[in-house]
Write a protein that holds these residues in place. Sequence first.
Motif, mmCIF file in Angstrom:
data_model
loop_
_atom_site.group_PDB
_atom_site.id
_atom_site.type_symbol
_atom_site.label_atom_id
_atom_site.label_comp_id
_atom_site.label_asym_id
_atom_site.label_seq_id
_atom_site.Cartn_x
_atom_site.Cartn_y
_atom_site.Cartn_z
ATOM 1 N N MET A 1 0.883 -1.173 0.131
ATOM 2 C CA MET A 1 -0.149 0.115 0.133
ATOM 3 C C MET A 1 0.745 1.207 -0.222
ATOM 4 O O MET A 1 1.780 1.260 0.795
ATOM 5 N N ASP A 2 0.486 2.236 -0.532
ATOM 6 C CA ASP A 2 1.015 3.474 -0.888
ATOM 7 C C ASP A 2 0.180 4.655 0.080
ATOM 8 O O ASP A 2 -0.868 4.818 -0.075
ATOM 9 N N ALA A 3 1.094 5.423 0.386
ATOM 10 C CA ALA A 3 0.690 6.629 1.119
ATOM 11 C C ALA A 3 1.782 7.731 1.422
ATOM 12 O O ALA A 3 2.782 7.391 1.017
ATOM 13 N N THR A 4 1.273 8.668 1.885
ATOM 14 C CA THR A 4 2.081 9.876 2.065
ATOM 15 C C THR A 4 2.845 10.428 3.076
ATOM 16 O O THR A 4 3.667 11.106 3.236
ATOM 17 N N ARG A 5 1.918 10.203 4.244
ATOM 18 C CA ARG A 5 2.297 10.786 5.456
ATOM 19 C C ARG A 5 3.383 9.515 6.138
ATOM 20 O O ARG A 5 2.895 8.683 6.430
ATOM 21 N N PRO A 6 4.524 9.982 6.724
ATOM 22 C CA PRO A 6 5.326 9.163 7.227
ATOM 23 C C PRO A 6 4.784 8.968 8.800
ATOM 24 O O PRO A 6 4.080 9.763 9.261
ATOM 25 N N ALA B 1 -1.347 5.101 8.376
ATOM 26 C CA ALA B 1 -1.135 5.392 6.915
ATOM 27 C C ALA B 1 0.290 5.007 6.524
ATOM 28 O O ALA B 1 1.305 5.828 7.199
ATOM 29 N N PRO B 2 0.881 4.393 5.659
ATOM 30 C CA PRO B 2 2.302 4.315 5.439
ATOM 31 C C PRO B 2 2.968 5.406 4.737
ATOM 32 O O PRO B 2 2.091 5.990 4.070
ATOM 33 N N PRO B 3 4.159 5.525 4.793
ATOM 34 C CA PRO B 3 4.866 6.451 3.955
ATOM 35 C C PRO B 3 5.018 6.482 2.506
ATOM 36 O O PRO B 3 4.616 5.032 2.187
ATOM 37 N N HIS B 4 5.080 7.365 1.673
ATOM 38 C CA HIS B 4 4.947 7.168 0.190
ATOM 39 C C HIS B 4 6.155 6.199 -0.240
ATOM 40 O O HIS B 4 7.346 6.574 -0.078
ATOM 41 N N ASP C 1 -8.616 9.588 4.377
ATOM 42 C CA ASP C 1 -7.994 10.340 5.492
ATOM 43 C C ASP C 1 -6.888 11.464 4.719
ATOM 44 O O ASP C 1 -6.940 12.429 4.990
ATOM 45 N N GLU C 2 -6.016 10.807 3.997
ATOM 46 C CA GLU C 2 -4.660 11.419 3.230
ATOM 47 C C GLU C 2 -5.474 12.489 2.512
ATOM 48 O O GLU C 2 -5.139 13.595 2.137
ATOM 49 N N LEU C 3 -6.547 12.037 1.722
ATOM 50 C CA LEU C 3 -7.098 12.592 0.418
ATOM 51 C C LEU C 3 -7.734 14.135 0.990
ATOM 52 O O LEU C 3 -7.307 15.057 0.489
ATOM 53 N N VAL C 4 -8.470 13.860 1.950
ATOM 54 C CA VAL C 4 -8.941 15.131 2.535
ATOM 55 C C VAL C 4 -7.922 16.046 3.371
ATOM 56 O O VAL C 4 -7.787 17.218 3.255
ATOM 57 N N LYS D 1 -13.544 3.799 8.735
ATOM 58 C CA LYS D 1 -13.127 5.227 8.945
ATOM 59 C C LYS D 1 -12.316 5.550 7.729
ATOM 60 O O LYS D 1 -11.739 4.808 6.896
ATOM 61 N N PRO D 2 -12.025 6.968 7.681
ATOM 62 C CA PRO D 2 -11.416 7.313 6.444
ATOM 63 C C PRO D 2 -9.882 6.690 6.117
ATOM 64 O O PRO D 2 -9.625 6.290 5.131
ATOM 65 N N ALA D 3 -9.166 6.179 7.329
ATOM 66 C CA ALA D 3 -8.090 5.810 7.159
ATOM 67 C C ALA D 3 -8.029 4.372 6.552
ATOM 68 O O ALA D 3 -7.029 3.859 6.192
ATOM 69 N N ASN D 4 -9.237 3.591 6.719
ATOM 70 C CA ASN D 4 -9.396 2.220 6.338
ATOM 71 C C ASN D 4 -10.203 2.182 4.855
ATOM 72 O O ASN D 4 -10.334 1.004 4.445
ATOM 73 N N LEU D 5 -10.298 3.176 4.398
ATOM 74 C CA LEU D 5 -11.023 3.354 2.789
ATOM 75 C C LEU D 5 -9.673 3.940 1.787
ATOM 76 O O LEU D 5 -9.088 5.138 2.360
ATOM 77 N N PHE D 6 -9.493 3.156 1.185
ATOM 78 C CA PHE D 6 -8.239 3.699 0.314
ATOM 79 C C PHE D 6 -8.697 4.034 -1.221
ATOM 80 O O PHE D 6 -9.586 3.143 -1.935
#
Length: 605
Positions: A1-6, A50-53, A386-389, A425-430
């Motif tokens: 999974m990809d995300a941007t917040r460390p 949420a994982p880092p990018h 969550d990150e999107l918002v 929750k927002p963090a569990n929807l991607f």
Amino acid sequence: MDATRPDATPTEPDRLAETIDLSETRSLDRLSRSGLGGGRDGRSIGDDPAPPHVEMVQGSVDLSDETRELLRVRLRAVAVILLVGFTAFFLRNQLLEAEGAKRFLAVDLLHATTLVVQGTMVALLGRRRGWPLRRLRQFELSIFGSALMFFAVAHYSTTTYWIERGDRVITQVMRLGDPPGHDEVARLVGVAAKLLGSIEGAVIFWMVLMILYGLFVPNTWKRAARIVGLFFLSSGVVQTSVMLTTLGSRSLVRVLATFEQISTNVLILLLGWLIAVYGSHIINALRVQAFEARRLGQYFLRGRLGAGGMGEVYLAEHHLLKRPCAIKLIRPDRAGDPVALQRFEREVRAMARLSHWNTIEVYDYGRTEDGTFYYVMEYLRGLSLDELVDRHGPLPPARAVYLLRQACDSLAEAHAAGLVHRDLKPANLFAAVLGGQCDVVKVLDFGLVKAVGGDAEDSHVEGTAMVAGTPLYMSPEQATGDPRLGPRSDLYALGAVSYFLLTGQPPHQGDTPLRVMAAVSREPASPPSRIRPEVPADLDRIVLRCLAKDPIDRYRSAESLGRALSCCSCASDWDASRARSWWESHEPAALSPASPPAPLDPDPG
């Protein structure tokens, strides 16, 4: 999974959106005093943040891949060291008014050529990655070959010069007939010192070069022994050439070349050979062990994506299929907890039962020889809601509807299978970029999943007096600890997620979990349109119905909620084409080819 917040420690307001599990605390009062509150971060105690990018490198992942990159890095380091050393000696030689400078002009030219070679290698090895192994071995030959050639020519030239010079001095002294005076003795001692310095300097340079190769270049000990052995033999070849060249000029050599002196030099070079070979063997063995430690069966770990209270998630690749994936490992400090292990197993089994496109897909599940439990799931590129918002603010109502309808499709399958998620929750929807499509919703993290109605196994796993979930997004019946949770509890959570997507905030807030749960149980939610007037009235009504306190007043099923969303006046204002346009303009990195993550440690082969 990809995300941007460390990964980071949540701040006090950020903890309001965390999952709480009262079976792991002594009381709600203790939880409240600990400050485990919430915010809109959406992270959970016991599940993965949420994982880092991190992106995935395409292609094979094996020991040879690690070797290639490590070899590039190490060769560049060696080239830098040699470049600095050769530059320092070159400048020193130019400043010294050395006797015989003209005779050593060829050595100076070779010295300058070696500088150019080392500088070129530094530039080439630092400019790009991905050099094939064969080319890197050619660079290795250039780096060490040029240095070895310079040492050989310099040693041959200087040694033969001082041997011949010493012989001339001795001949001149002998012709005088009288005992040599002070000047003659000084000249003879000076020549002898120069000759010994030339020989000892060459021995030191050879030894340094051998140790550099053995400790810096990743190799098996056998290959290191062969290559460093060639260095050792080359010194003997040069010395033999010197002896053959100076057959008639050895008066000084007969005095200085004692068995003690020769054996000392040979033993020093042998010691350098042993250090290089043994060092190469030890370092290579440690790297292989480290590489094996980063493998789980057929999966190779590339880098950590995130960590939570229950486990850690790593970016990985299947050794044979070369498919990127995400691996969740149970945390070592939880590995001995039978309840944690049962929850972990229940999570993966629940996910494996589901096959809908909008549910995270599980590939594999297993246990390593050292007892580490893990499961393998698909790797996603994109952003959690969550990150999107958090990055781009509240979503257009049409886009929120587009995303929520997909979440309803995933929940419909889960509910039909008798499963309640309990931690939507927002963090569990991607929102993923997947299969050439954008805004593909994936429902994640089934760590709190429960069979409708519960069973003996659920009761054993969860214990007694348990409240589990995320305070900001849990339903009233979940907040009060009602064990008879049904699918409509998930619909309440999806309504709370809808509220967050439209307004940028959850429907109820508070500074502690207790106050949040009290508000969830008693206070009616205000319409989203009060915070954001552009929310259509029909969407307003849908969200508020999902947030009804009594489950009977909510939609009967995820299917009925999905149909209501599809009938919204704004539903047709967002589609796959607009989704792609948005990602191209706002998050183009998610559409670009995958790039390699930073490895845990460079390993060789």
